[in-house]
Design a protein around this motif. Structure first.
Motif, PDB file in Angstrom:
ATOM      1  N   GLU A  11       0.839  -1.201   0.000  1.00 23.56           N
ATOM      2  CA  GLU A  11       0.000   0.000   0.000  1.00 23.56           C
ATOM      3  C   GLU A  11       0.875   1.253   0.000  1.00 23.56           C
ATOM      4  O   GLU A  11       2.002   1.246   0.511  1.00 23.56           O
ATOM      5  CB  GLU A  11      -0.907   0.029   1.233  1.00 23.56           C
ATOM      6  N   SER A  12       0.319   2.313  -0.518  1.00 24.53           N
ATOM      7  CA  SER A  12       0.984   3.610  -0.483  1.00 24.53           C
ATOM      8  C   SER A  12      -0.065   4.705  -0.615  1.00 24.53           C
ATOM      9  O   SER A  12      -1.220   4.422  -0.963  1.00 24.53           O
ATOM     10  CB  SER A  12       2.013   3.733  -1.612  1.00 24.53           C
ATOM     11  N   GLY A  13       0.346   5.920  -0.307  1.00 19.42           N
ATOM     12  CA  GLY A  13      -0.534   7.061  -0.523  1.00 19.42           C
ATOM     13  C   GLY A  13      -1.115   7.695   0.718  1.00 19.42           C
ATOM     14  O   GLY A  13      -1.804   8.701   0.630  1.00 19.42           O
ATOM     15  N   GLY A  14      -0.870   7.123   1.877  1.00 22.39           N
ATOM     16  CA  GLY A  14      -1.388   7.727   3.093  1.00 22.39           C
ATOM     17  C   GLY A  14      -0.659   9.009   3.434  1.00 22.39           C
ATOM     18  O   GLY A  14       0.328   9.374   2.799  1.00 22.39           O
ATOM     19  N   GLY A  15      -1.164   9.691   4.452  1.00 23.16           N
ATOM     20  CA  GLY A  15      -0.520  10.926   4.878  1.00 23.16           C
ATOM     21  C   GLY A  15      -1.418  11.771   5.741  1.00 23.16           C
ATOM     22  O   GLY A  15      -2.450  11.301   6.230  1.00 23.16           O
ATOM     23  N   LEU A  16      -1.005  13.013   5.909  1.00 24.30           N
ATOM     24  CA  LEU A  16      -1.745  13.975   6.720  1.00 24.30           C
ATOM     25  C   LEU A  16      -2.438  14.970   5.792  1.00 24.30           C
ATOM     26  O   LEU A  16      -1.801  15.520   4.883  1.00 24.30           O
ATOM     27  CB  LEU A  16      -0.788  14.707   7.658  1.00 24.30           C
ATOM     28  N   VAL A  17      -3.717  15.187   6.015  1.00 23.58           N
ATOM     29  CA  VAL A  17      -4.487  16.103   5.179  1.00 23.58           C
ATOM     30  C   VAL A  17      -5.488  16.847   6.053  1.00 23.58           C
ATOM     31  O   VAL A  17      -5.935  16.323   7.087  1.00 23.58           O
ATOM     32  CB  VAL A  17      -5.190  15.329   4.041  1.00 23.58           C
ATOM     33  N   GLN A  18      -5.842  18.045   5.650  1.00 21.15           N
ATOM     34  CA  GLN A  18      -6.851  18.799   6.384  1.00 21.15           C
ATOM     35  C   GLN A  18      -8.244  18.316   6.015  1.00 21.15           C
ATOM     36  O   GLN A  18      -8.468  17.765   4.925  1.00 21.15           O
ATOM     37  CB  GLN A  18      -6.725  20.285   6.059  1.00 21.15           C
ATOM     38  N   ALA A  19      -9.162  18.532   6.921  1.00 22.69           N
ATOM     39  CA  ALA A  19     -10.559  18.172   6.662  1.00 22.69           C
ATOM     40  C   ALA A  19     -11.027  18.840   5.371  1.00 22.69           C
ATOM     41  O   ALA A  19     -10.726  20.011   5.127  1.00 22.69           O
ATOM     42  CB  ALA A  19     -11.436  18.587   7.833  1.00 22.69           C
ATOM     43  N   GLY A  20     -11.754  18.069   4.571  1.00 27.25           N
ATOM     44  CA  GLY A  20     -12.207  18.555   3.286  1.00 27.25           C
ATOM     45  C   GLY A  20     -11.269  18.230   2.146  1.00 27.25           C
ATOM     46  O   GLY A  20     -11.627  18.399   0.974  1.00 27.25           O
ATOM     47  N   GLY A  21     -10.074  17.773   2.477  1.00 21.70           N
ATOM     48  CA  GLY A  21      -9.083  17.459   1.469  1.00 21.70           C
ATOM     49  C   GLY A  21      -9.260  16.073   0.877  1.00 21.70           C
ATOM     50  O   GLY A  21     -10.227  15.364   1.187  1.00 21.70           O
ATOM     51  N   TRP A  59      -9.399 -19.593  -1.003  1.00 23.75           N
ATOM     52  CA  TRP A  59      -8.928 -20.365   0.141  1.00 23.75           C
ATOM     53  C   TRP A  59      -8.260 -19.532   1.223  1.00 23.75           C
ATOM     54  O   TRP A  59      -7.892 -20.062   2.267  1.00 23.75           O
ATOM     55  CB  TRP A  59      -7.946 -21.435  -0.348  1.00 23.75           C
ATOM     56  N   ASN A  60      -8.111 -18.243   0.984  1.00 22.09           N
ATOM     57  CA  ASN A  60      -7.366 -17.456   1.960  1.00 22.09           C
ATOM     58  C   ASN A  60      -7.553 -15.969   1.673  1.00 22.09           C
ATOM     59  O   ASN A  60      -7.988 -15.577   0.583  1.00 22.09           O
ATOM     60  CB  ASN A  60      -5.877 -17.802   1.904  1.00 22.09           C
ATOM     61  N   ASN A  61      -7.233 -15.180   2.667  1.00 25.06           N
ATOM     62  CA  ASN A  61      -7.211 -13.724   2.513  1.00 25.06           C
ATOM     63  C   ASN A  61      -5.801 -13.234   2.826  1.00 25.06           C
ATOM     64  O   ASN A  61      -5.112 -13.789   3.703  1.00 25.06           O
ATOM     65  CB  ASN A  61      -8.193 -13.052   3.465  1.00 25.06           C
ATOM     66  N   TYR A  62      -5.390 -12.201   2.116  1.00 25.87           N
ATOM     67  CA  TYR A  62      -4.078 -11.606   2.356  1.00 25.87           C
ATOM     68  C   TYR A  62      -4.250 -10.121   2.636  1.00 25.87           C
ATOM     69  O   TYR A  62      -5.117  -9.463   2.046  1.00 25.87           O
ATOM     70  CB  TYR A  62      -3.159 -11.804   1.146  1.00 25.87           C
ATOM     71  N   TRP A  63      -3.406  -9.620   3.540  1.00 21.29           N
ATOM     72  CA  TRP A  63      -3.480  -8.224   3.952  1.00 21.29           C
ATOM     73  C   TRP A  63      -2.169  -7.507   3.668  1.00 21.29           C
ATOM     74  O   TRP A  63      -1.081  -8.096   3.751  1.00 21.29           O
ATOM     75  CB  TRP A  63      -3.759  -8.131   5.451  1.00 21.29           C
ATOM     76  N   GLY A  64      -2.289  -6.229   3.366  1.00 22.66           N
ATOM     77  CA  GLY A  64      -1.118  -5.389   3.262  1.00 22.66           C
ATOM     78  C   GLY A  64      -0.672  -4.928   4.637  1.00 22.66           C
ATOM     79  O   GLY A  64      -1.299  -5.245   5.653  1.00 22.66           O
ATOM     80  N   GLN A  65       0.391  -4.135   4.660  1.00 19.29           N
ATOM     81  CA  GLN A  65       0.976  -3.714   5.933  1.00 19.29           C
ATOM     82  C   GLN A  65       0.250  -2.510   6.532  1.00 19.29           C
ATOM     83  O   GLN A  65       0.436  -2.207   7.713  1.00 19.29           O
ATOM     84  CB  GLN A  65       2.459  -3.368   5.745  1.00 19.29           C
ATOM     85  N   GLY A  66      -0.571  -1.860   5.751  1.00 19.42           N
ATOM     86  CA  GLY A  66      -1.325  -0.708   6.239  1.00 19.42           C
ATOM     87  C   GLY A  66      -0.630   0.605   5.946  1.00 19.42           C
ATOM     88  O   GLY A  66       0.592   0.684   5.883  1.00 19.42           O
ATOM     89  N   THR A  67      -1.440   1.634   5.767  1.00 20.10           N
ATOM     90  CA  THR A  67      -0.918   2.980   5.560  1.00 20.10           C
ATOM     91  C   THR A  67      -1.756   3.949   6.392  1.00 20.10           C
ATOM     92  O   THR A  67      -2.981   3.857   6.422  1.00 20.10           O
ATOM     93  CB  THR A  67      -0.919   3.358   4.069  1.00 20.10           C
ATOM     94  N   GLN A  68      -1.088   4.863   7.074  1.00 18.87           N
ATOM     95  CA  GLN A  68      -1.761   5.771   7.992  1.00 18.87           C
ATOM     96  C   GLN A  68      -2.377   6.944   7.235  1.00 18.87           C
ATOM     97  O   GLN A  68      -1.720   7.588   6.403  1.00 18.87           O
ATOM     98  CB  GLN A  68      -0.780   6.317   9.028  1.00 18.87           C
ATOM     99  N   VAL A  69      -3.628   7.212   7.541  1.00 12.59           N
ATOM    100  CA  VAL A  69      -4.319   8.403   7.044  1.00 12.59           C
ATOM    101  C   VAL A  69      -4.750   9.221   8.254  1.00 12.59           C
ATOM    102  O   VAL A  69      -5.444   8.712   9.140  1.00 12.59           O
ATOM    103  CB  VAL A  69      -5.549   8.029   6.191  1.00 12.59           C
ATOM    104  N   THR A  70      -4.317  10.458   8.292  1.00  9.90           N
ATOM    105  CA  THR A  70      -4.671  11.350   9.386  1.00  9.90           C
ATOM    106  C   THR A  70      -5.325  12.596   8.818  1.00  9.90           C
ATOM    107  O   THR A  70      -4.744  13.269   7.955  1.00  9.90           O
ATOM    108  CB  THR A  70      -3.433  11.742  10.203  1.00  9.90           C
ATOM    109  N   VAL A  71      -6.527  12.891   9.293  1.00 11.92           N
ATOM    110  CA  VAL A  71      -7.272  14.058   8.835  1.00 11.92           C
ATOM    111  C   VAL A  71      -7.388  15.033   9.991  1.00 11.92           C
ATOM    112  O   VAL A  71      -7.969  14.709  11.028  1.00 11.92           O
ATOM    113  CB  VAL A  71      -8.664  13.666   8.323  1.00 11.92           C
ATOM    114  N   SER A  72      -6.832  16.210   9.822  1.00 11.16           N
ATOM    115  CA  SER A  72      -6.868  17.214  10.878  1.00 11.16           C
ATOM    116  C   SER A  72      -8.081  18.130  10.704  1.00 11.16           C
ATOM    117  O   SER A  72      -8.511  18.408   9.586  1.00 11.16           O
ATOM    118  CB  SER A  72      -5.588  18.043  10.863  1.00 11.16           C
ATOM    119  N   SER A  73      -8.596  18.591  11.819  1.00 16.31           N
ATOM    120  CA  SER A  73      -9.786  19.458  11.777  1.00 16.31           C
ATOM    121  C   SER A  73      -9.413  20.925  11.670  1.00 16.31           C
ATOM    122  O   SER A  73      -8.261  21.304  11.774  1.00 16.31           O
ATOM    123  CB  SER A  73     -10.630  19.228  13.026  1.00 16.31           C
TER     124      SER A  73
END
Length: 115
Positions: free
Chosen positions: A6-16, A101-115
């Motif tokens: 996964e990629s593309g996470g980050g910090l963004v302001q509300a409405g973004g 027969w199975n499910n696979y998961w990614g490592q996760g990416t953080q998304v933070t939305v500031s108010s």
């Protein structure tokens, strides 16, 4: 086996907006559906959106009209376009590949939305 990055996470302001990407490799022809899930601190992991091999999409009510899931078969990549983000969208977002027969998961990416 299937590997997901996964990629593309980050910090963004509300409405973004943000776009998450999930690149799959390995046994990709065995994937029936892919999806995005999220987990906020102290909460259970929840479904955000899924897309089947045939392109059928499904969304959580909380993101309908704001998020769009799509896939690029040539790149073996699934995207999550997130618009009109809200602070309550803050979470770690995980990509999931569903096989028969199975499910696979990614490592996760953080998304933070500031108010």
């Amino acid at each position: 086996q299937v590997q997901l990055v996964e990629s593309g996470g980050g910090l963004v302001q509300a409405g973004g907006s943000l776009r998450l990407s999930c690149a799959a490799s390995g046994s990709i022809f065995s994937i029936n559906a892919m999806g995005w899930y999220r987990q906020a601190p102290g909460k259970q992991r929840e479904l955000v959106a899924t897309i089947t091999r045939g392109g059928t999409q499904n969304y959580a009510n909380s993101v309908k009209g704001r998020f769009t899931i799509s896939r690029d078969n040539a790149k073996n990549t699934v995207y999550l376009q997130m618009n009109s983000l809200k602070p309550e969208d803050t979470a770690v977002y995980y990509c999931k590949a569903q096989l028969s027969w199975n499910n696979y998961w990614g490592q996760g990416t953080q998304v933070t939305v500031s108010s």
